[in-house]
Design a protein around this motif. Sequence first.
Motif, PDB file in Angstrom:
ATOM      1  N   GLU A  92       0.828  -1.251   0.091  1.00 22.86           N
ATOM      2  CA  GLU A  92      -0.031   0.019   0.009  1.00 22.86           C
ATOM      3  C   GLU A  92       0.724   1.479   0.056  1.00 22.86           C
ATOM      4  OE1 GLU A  92      -3.006  -0.060   2.993  1.00 22.86           O
ATOM      5  OE2 GLU A  92      -3.240  -2.299   2.556  1.00 22.86           O
ATOM      6  N   ARG A  93       2.156   1.155   0.135  1.00 19.45           N
ATOM      7  CA  ARG A  93       3.147   2.293  -0.137  1.00 19.45           C
ATOM      8  C   ARG A  93       2.772   3.233   1.107  1.00 19.45           C
ATOM      9  NH1 ARG A  93       5.919   2.361  -4.933  1.00 19.45           N
ATOM     10  NH2 ARG A  93       6.072   4.559  -4.475  1.00 19.45           N
ATOM     11  N   ARG A  94       2.524   2.807   2.275  1.00 18.42           N
ATOM     12  CA  ARG A  94       2.177   3.776   3.535  1.00 18.42           C
ATOM     13  C   ARG A  94       2.297   3.047   4.748  1.00 18.42           C
ATOM     14  NH1 ARG A  94      -3.311   3.204   5.625  1.00 18.42           N
ATOM     15  NH2 ARG A  94      -4.196   1.245   4.748  1.00 18.42           N
ATOM     16  N   SER A  95       2.537   4.193   5.717  1.00 17.30           N
ATOM     17  CA  SER A  95       2.794   3.452   7.097  1.00 17.30           C
ATOM     18  C   SER A  95       1.371   2.792   7.551  1.00 17.30           C
ATOM     19  CB  SER A  95       2.929   4.606   7.955  1.00 17.30           C
ATOM     20  OG  SER A  95       4.047   5.243   7.686  1.00 17.30           O
ATOM     21  N   ARG A  96       1.870   1.419   8.357  1.00 20.86           N
ATOM     22  CA  ARG A  96       0.603   1.042   8.783  1.00 20.86           C
ATOM     23  C   ARG A  96       0.884   1.164  10.410  1.00 20.86           C
ATOM     24  NH1 ARG A  96      -2.846  -2.037   6.074  1.00 20.86           N
ATOM     25  NH2 ARG A  96      -4.071  -1.333   7.558  1.00 20.86           N
ATOM     26  N   GLU A 151       8.389   8.247  10.757  1.00 18.60           N
ATOM     27  CA  GLU A 151       8.517   8.615   9.347  1.00 18.60           C
ATOM     28  C   GLU A 151       9.491   9.618   8.875  1.00 18.60           C
ATOM     29  OE1 GLU A 151       4.405   9.812   8.176  1.00 18.60           O
ATOM     30  OE2 GLU A 151       3.812   7.893   7.992  1.00 18.60           O
TER      31      GLU A 151
END
Length: 163
Positions: A92-96, A151
């Motif tokens: 998803e190319r995002r932080s979880r 991040e």
Amino acid sequence: MHHIGKIEAADKPGFYRELLAQAEGLLHGERDAIANAANLAALIFDAVEDLNWAGFYFLKSERELVLGPFQGKVACVRIPVGKGVCGSAVAERRSRRVEDVDAFPGHIACDAASRSELVVPLIRDGAVLGVLDLDSPSPGRFTPEDQAGFEALAALYVAASDP
Ligand code: SME
């Protein structure tokens, strides 16, 4: 040897500002990606409270993450993209940010003590290189402020290290 002092900060943004400054000092003058990941994992594990695992997985092919430098108990070596918290952060190319790992479908339990998890993708020029993974024995350990802090650390790691 680089000196690392205990971080005294009034709030989380202040804590992460100081942690980022220490990380900049630690990585300064060294561009080896493995050495920097190893030292950053050690810094994080030492400085950040209430963690039971901190470390890196790197994308070695389009389909699979492979374990990199970390601190904590021995961990699963290979994670398919799309699987677990780490694999979904890549897909998803995002932080979880997972408040309760037992409620996350497909969570991969490396250390049974883990209750919450934060995974931040490492991105260079739009390409995902891997992830920075943090586990905590406390449910709901990670807030949006922790996510922002990690991040920033992940971005520093990518900028400070050669591909
Ligand atoms: N829990 C992770 C696997 C890695 S370990 O936490 C170190 C996941 O579900 O992707």
